[in-house]
Design a protein around this motif. Sequence first.
Motif, PDB file in Angstrom:
ATOM      1  N   TYR A   1      -1.332   0.716  10.447  1.00  0.00           N
ATOM      2  CA  TYR A   1      -0.593   0.654   9.193  1.00  0.00           C
ATOM      3  C   TYR A   1      -1.458   0.004   8.122  1.00  0.00           C
ATOM      4  CZ  TYR A   1       0.429  -4.306  10.164  1.00  0.00           C
ATOM      5  OH  TYR A   1       0.335  -5.655  10.415  1.00  0.00           O
ATOM      6  N   ALA A   2      -1.101   0.286   6.873  1.00  0.00           N
ATOM      7  CA  ALA A   2      -1.759  -0.321   5.718  1.00  0.00           C
ATOM      8  C   ALA A   2      -0.680  -0.826   4.777  1.00  0.00           C
ATOM      9  CB  ALA A   2      -2.641   0.691   4.991  1.00  0.00           C
ATOM     10  N   THR A   3      -0.965  -1.935   4.108  1.00  0.00           N
ATOM     11  CA  THR A   3      -0.011  -2.491   3.162  1.00  0.00           C
ATOM     12  C   THR A   3      -0.692  -2.870   1.859  1.00  0.00           C
ATOM     13  OG1 THR A   3      -0.339  -4.754   3.964  1.00  0.00           O
ATOM     14  CG2 THR A   3       1.472  -3.498   4.943  1.00  0.00           C
ATOM     15  N   SER A   4       0.109  -2.876   0.812  1.00  0.00           N
ATOM     16  CA  SER A   4      -0.238  -3.536  -0.446  1.00  0.00           C
ATOM     17  C   SER A   4       0.882  -4.537  -0.678  1.00  0.00           C
ATOM     18  CB  SER A   4      -0.354  -2.539  -1.598  1.00  0.00           C
ATOM     19  OG  SER A   4       0.844  -1.831  -1.782  1.00  0.00           O
ATOM     20  N   SER A   5       0.487  -5.781  -0.921  1.00  0.00           N
ATOM     21  CA  SER A   5       1.443  -6.874  -1.051  1.00  0.00           C
ATOM     22  C   SER A   5       1.117  -7.682  -2.294  1.00  0.00           C
ATOM     23  CB  SER A   5       1.355  -7.783   0.184  1.00  0.00           C
ATOM     24  OG  SER A   5       1.608  -7.057   1.363  1.00  0.00           O
TER      25      SER A   5
ATOM     26  N   SER B   1      -2.047  -7.279  -9.699  1.00  0.00           N
ATOM     27  CA  SER B   1      -3.003  -7.382  -8.595  1.00  0.00           C
ATOM     28  C   SER B   1      -2.240  -7.305  -7.277  1.00  0.00           C
ATOM     29  CB  SER B   1      -3.766  -8.712  -8.660  1.00  0.00           C
ATOM     30  OG  SER B   1      -4.549  -8.785  -9.822  1.00  0.00           O
ATOM     31  N   VAL B   2      -2.840  -6.658  -6.294  1.00  0.00           N
ATOM     32  CA  VAL B   2      -2.251  -6.595  -4.959  1.00  0.00           C
ATOM     33  C   VAL B   2      -3.296  -6.998  -3.935  1.00  0.00           C
ATOM     34  CG1 VAL B   2      -0.512  -4.825  -5.459  1.00  0.00           C
ATOM     35  CG2 VAL B   2      -2.791  -4.123  -4.688  1.00  0.00           C
ATOM     36  N   GLU B   3      -2.805  -7.493  -2.805  1.00  0.00           N
ATOM     37  CA  GLU B   3      -3.675  -7.721  -1.649  1.00  0.00           C
ATOM     38  C   GLU B   3      -3.398  -6.592  -0.669  1.00  0.00           C
ATOM     39  OE1 GLU B   3      -4.736 -11.011   1.791  1.00  0.00           O
ATOM     40  OE2 GLU B   3      -3.574 -11.639   0.050  1.00  0.00           O
ATOM     41  N   VAL B   4      -4.444  -5.963  -0.188  1.00  0.00           N
ATOM     42  CA  VAL B   4      -4.291  -4.847   0.740  1.00  0.00           C
ATOM     43  C   VAL B   4      -4.837  -5.227   2.107  1.00  0.00           C
ATOM     44  CG1 VAL B   4      -4.340  -3.086  -1.075  1.00  0.00           C
ATOM     45  CG2 VAL B   4      -6.479  -3.778   0.025  1.00  0.00           C
ATOM     46  N   SER B   5      -4.279  -4.587   3.110  1.00  0.00           N
ATOM     47  CA  SER B   5      -4.780  -4.796   4.465  1.00  0.00           C
ATOM     48  C   SER B   5      -4.489  -3.553   5.293  1.00  0.00           C
ATOM     49  CB  SER B   5      -4.154  -6.035   5.111  1.00  0.00           C
ATOM     50  OG  SER B   5      -2.760  -5.890   5.217  1.00  0.00           O
ATOM     51  N   VAL B   6      -5.245  -3.434   6.357  1.00  0.00           N
ATOM     52  CA  VAL B   6      -5.053  -2.318   7.281  1.00  0.00           C
ATOM     53  C   VAL B   6      -5.247  -2.845   8.697  1.00  0.00           C
ATOM     54  CG1 VAL B   6      -7.464  -1.520   7.117  1.00  0.00           C
ATOM     55  CG2 VAL B   6      -5.687   0.091   7.794  1.00  0.00           C
ATOM     56  N   TYR B   7      -4.375  -2.430   9.606  1.00  0.00           N
ATOM     57  CA  TYR B   7      -4.461  -2.801  11.015  1.00  0.00           C
ATOM     58  C   TYR B   7      -4.343  -1.534  11.840  1.00  0.00           C
ATOM     59  CZ  TYR B   7      -3.820  -7.724   9.868  1.00  0.00           C
ATOM     60  OH  TYR B   7      -3.990  -8.999   9.378  1.00  0.00           O
ATOM     61  N   CYS B   8      -5.248  -1.364  12.786  1.00  0.00           N
ATOM     62  CA  CYS B   8      -5.203  -0.212  13.689  1.00  0.00           C
ATOM     63  C   CYS B   8      -4.832  -0.684  15.087  1.00  0.00           C
ATOM     64  CB  CYS B   8      -6.555   0.492  13.734  1.00  0.00           C
ATOM     65  SG  CYS B   8      -6.979   1.299  12.185  1.00  0.00           S
TER      66      CYS B   8
ATOM     67  N   PHE C   1      -4.122   4.230  -1.504  1.00  0.00           N
ATOM     68  CA  PHE C   1      -4.637   4.221  -2.871  1.00  0.00           C
ATOM     69  C   PHE C   1      -4.134   5.417  -3.679  1.00  0.00           C
ATOM     70  CE2 PHE C   1      -7.756   1.308  -0.891  1.00  0.00           C
ATOM     71  CZ  PHE C   1      -7.342   0.173  -1.583  1.00  0.00           C
ATOM     72  N   GLU C   2      -3.867   6.535  -3.023  1.00  0.00           N
ATOM     73  CA  GLU C   2      -3.237   7.662  -3.711  1.00  0.00           C
ATOM     74  C   GLU C   2      -1.813   7.290  -4.132  1.00  0.00           C
ATOM     75  OE1 GLU C   2      -3.559  11.007  -1.053  1.00  0.00           O
ATOM     76  OE2 GLU C   2      -5.695  11.272  -1.481  1.00  0.00           O
ATOM     77  N   ALA C   3      -1.082   6.598  -3.263  1.00  0.00           N
ATOM     78  CA  ALA C   3       0.284   6.189  -3.578  1.00  0.00           C
ATOM     79  C   ALA C   3       0.317   5.170  -4.714  1.00  0.00           C
ATOM     80  CB  ALA C   3       0.959   5.608  -2.335  1.00  0.00           C
ATOM     81  N   LEU C   4      -0.693   4.322  -4.782  1.00  0.00           N
ATOM     82  CA  LEU C   4      -0.734   3.286  -5.817  1.00  0.00           C
ATOM     83  C   LEU C   4      -1.254   3.796  -7.155  1.00  0.00           C
ATOM     84  CD1 LEU C   4      -2.073   0.232  -3.777  1.00  0.00           C
ATOM     85  CD2 LEU C   4       0.297   0.734  -4.453  1.00  0.00           C
ATOM     86  N   ALA C   5      -1.786   5.009  -7.184  1.00  0.00           N
ATOM     87  CA  ALA C   5      -2.422   5.533  -8.402  1.00  0.00           C
ATOM     88  C   ALA C   5      -1.478   5.557  -9.595  1.00  0.00           C
ATOM     89  CB  ALA C   5      -2.988   6.929  -8.145  1.00  0.00           C
ATOM     90  N   GLY C   6      -0.213   5.757  -9.387  1.00  0.00           N
ATOM     91  CA  GLY C   6       0.730   5.808 -10.491  1.00  0.00           C
ATOM     92  C   GLY C   6       1.372   4.468 -10.817  1.00  0.00           C
TER      93      GLY C   6
END
Length: 193
Positions: A79-83, A94-101, A119-124
């Motif tokens: 999963y990946a998040t923007s928080s 500003s957001v902090e992003v992370s990804v965990y596999c 990043f596509e979802a955050l583009a707008g």
Amino acid sequence: MPRIPTEVQVRPGTDADLEALTDLYNHYVRETALTFDTAAFTPDERLPWLRSHPEDGPYRLLVAQEGSTADNATGILGYATSSPYRPKAAYSTSVEVSVYCAPGATGRGIGTLLYKALFEALAGEDIHRAYAGIAQPNEPSARLHDAFGFRHVGTYTEVGRKFGRYWDVSWYEKPLLSRTAPNASPAPSRSPR
């Protein structure tokens, strides 16, 4: 760059994913210094975190799932998040992003697939910068962030203690296109300095 599997779909995280996402994160809590949480979570304890990432807006939770199953939580690969970066109002762009596999899914391009979708979802959205903190050493994560245009902006040395030793955290920054002008003012903040 690793091959991205075509049988993987990325979708918003839902309540049905809670147990699988908690198990995945708890692996990193118990086995690694990649997160500075030191005690495993129950699904109930992680529910507020999951619900703080709606399907739209700047704070997202995207899940990579293998194939198509009737039970969404089955086959979660990561999963990946923007928080929120910080709670004060001026930080709102500003957001902090992370990804965990999942442990068996590393090196398969899952992180790349998740970040691409995030990043596509955050583009707008009205987001100006994305930040990522990477506990060191973690060369695969540094490479992933480099591939997405992040640049290293500094390292906090020995900032966290876990497993009886101190760990450094390197911070990375990525510029994003903000919808508002730089002089737009955020809503007034009520928190003290």
